[in-house]
Design an enzyme around this catalytic site. Structure first.
Site, mmCIF file in Angstrom:
data_model
loop_
_atom_site.group_PDB
_atom_site.id
_atom_site.type_symbol
_atom_site.label_atom_id
_atom_site.label_comp_id
_atom_site.label_asym_id
_atom_site.label_seq_id
_atom_site.Cartn_x
_atom_site.Cartn_y
_atom_site.Cartn_z
ATOM 1 N N PRO A 149 0.780 -1.320 0.190
ATOM 2 C CA PRO A 149 -0.092 -0.071 0.052
ATOM 3 C C PRO A 149 0.743 1.441 -0.031
ATOM 4 O O PRO A 149 0.569 2.162 0.920
ATOM 5 C CB PRO A 149 -0.750 -0.194 1.232
ATOM 6 C CG PRO A 149 0.204 -0.934 2.251
ATOM 7 C CD PRO A 149 1.094 -1.909 1.377
ATOM 8 N N CYS A 150 1.538 1.493 -1.067
ATOM 9 C CA CYS A 150 2.359 2.817 -1.357
ATOM 10 C C CYS A 150 1.550 3.978 -1.314
ATOM 11 O O CYS A 150 1.926 5.051 -0.967
ATOM 12 C CB CYS A 150 3.424 2.925 -2.314
ATOM 13 S SG CYS A 150 2.401 2.565 -4.051
ATOM 14 N N HIS A 151 0.124 3.755 -1.571
ATOM 15 C CA HIS A 151 -0.714 5.027 -1.581
ATOM 16 C C HIS A 151 -1.019 5.445 0.111
ATOM 17 O O HIS A 151 -1.392 6.684 0.371
ATOM 18 C CB HIS A 151 -2.275 4.594 -2.212
ATOM 19 C CG HIS A 151 -2.861 3.373 -1.298
ATOM 20 N ND1 HIS A 151 -2.431 2.032 -1.849
ATOM 21 C CD2 HIS A 151 -3.618 3.203 -0.444
ATOM 22 C CE1 HIS A 151 -3.066 1.214 -0.971
ATOM 23 N NE2 HIS A 151 -3.692 1.863 -0.242
#
Length: 288
Positions: A247-249
């Protein structure tokens, strides 16, 4: 030809961009509905079907104030939060069930020689995606914004010496359940990643940021064991080979601003708001 899910997401993305660009004037529901060429009634229903909340509630999740509250509440105990959350029903944090295995030095250096990769295209709430797997786990996931042919070429550039089959397998299907909001159907998701030890440690630290939670580059660097290496960590976040599952968001600026994203800032806003709506709509999450 676009599917209905793609059409819905494109309208949602257009609405989010309109809200973001005109937030200071506090546009009315009617203004946004007109912008996406829908009646207010149909726009509200479509948005709630997609996000689970009203457009107004969704935009609250994208405010700087909300982001700062999340950073304050989850930033101090990022690793502990995931393990303290109940594991029943949809309150179960999917990150706990994602395990990372790094490729062997040989697989890493020889461009995937001797690897066989299955790949397929799937609709998600955030647009079409390509997902690829080896016999050990998911090795690639990316949003398809420039056509399937280019998306496949980008996958093959990562593993130029592998063999490929367009085939949906059980590993892919299990991973794609992440988008159904019914995590009871999830088995443990395995990722088979091509990366250095540094990169894999950063990606593993990202998996500890709970759904609906946020972190900063500095805090992520610290939690990964690389305090002071924010810039290198930021580069690794940007090179994430598995969109959404890693989840780099959830990495934003320390100011609370959402910031940029490899797959577009509008999509980042959509994902963050969608996860916040899912988390806040779950009584078991609200009690924590």
């Amino acid at each position: 030809m676009q599917t209905q899910q793609e059409l819905d997401y494109n309208r949602i993305a257009e609405a989010i961009e309109f809200f973001r660009d005109n937030f200071k004037s506090q546009p009315k529901l009617e203004d946004v509905a007109q912008h996406v060429h829908l009646s207010p009634f149909h726009f509200q229903r479509m948005f709630q079907r997609w996000a689970g909340v009203t457009p107004k509630q969704f935009l609250q999740y994208l405010s700087v104030e909300h982001a700062k509250d999340i950073l304050k509440s989850t930033g101090a105990s990022l690793f502990d939060t995931a393990f303290e959350t109940g594991l029943s029903g949809t309150g179960r944090l999917h990150d706990l069930f994602i395990k990372v295995e790094g490729m062997t030095p040989g697989e890493y250096k020889n461009g995937g020689l001797a690897l066989h990769i299955n790949y397929s295209f799937a609709d998600t709430p955030f647009g079409k995606a390509i997902v690829a797997s080896t016999n050990k786990g998911i090795c690639h996931m990316a949003f398809v914004d420039e056509g399937e042919e280019k998306a496949l070429a980008q996958l093959k550039s990562q593993f130029p010496n592998a063999s490929y089959s367009q085939l949906v397998d059980a590993i892919q299907q299990n991973a794609l359940f992440i988008f159904t909001q019914d995590w009871n159907r999830l088995d443990e998701i395995k990722l088979h990643l091509k990366g250095t030890d540094f990169q894999i440690k950063v990606w593993e630290a990202l998996l500890k940021v709970p759904a609906g939670g946020l972190t900063t580059y500095g805090k992520l660097a610290q939690d990964a064991g690389f305090a002071g290496a924010s810039r290198a960590v930021g580069t690794t976040v940007g090179n994430n080979p598995v969109a959404f599952l890693i989840p780099c968001h959830r990495v934003i600026k320390s100011s609370g601003e959402i910031g940029q994203y490899h797959w577009g800032s509008v999509r980042k806003n959509a994902i963050i708001g969608w996860e916040a709506a899912l988390r806040n709509g779950d009584p078991s999450e609200q009690d924590n």
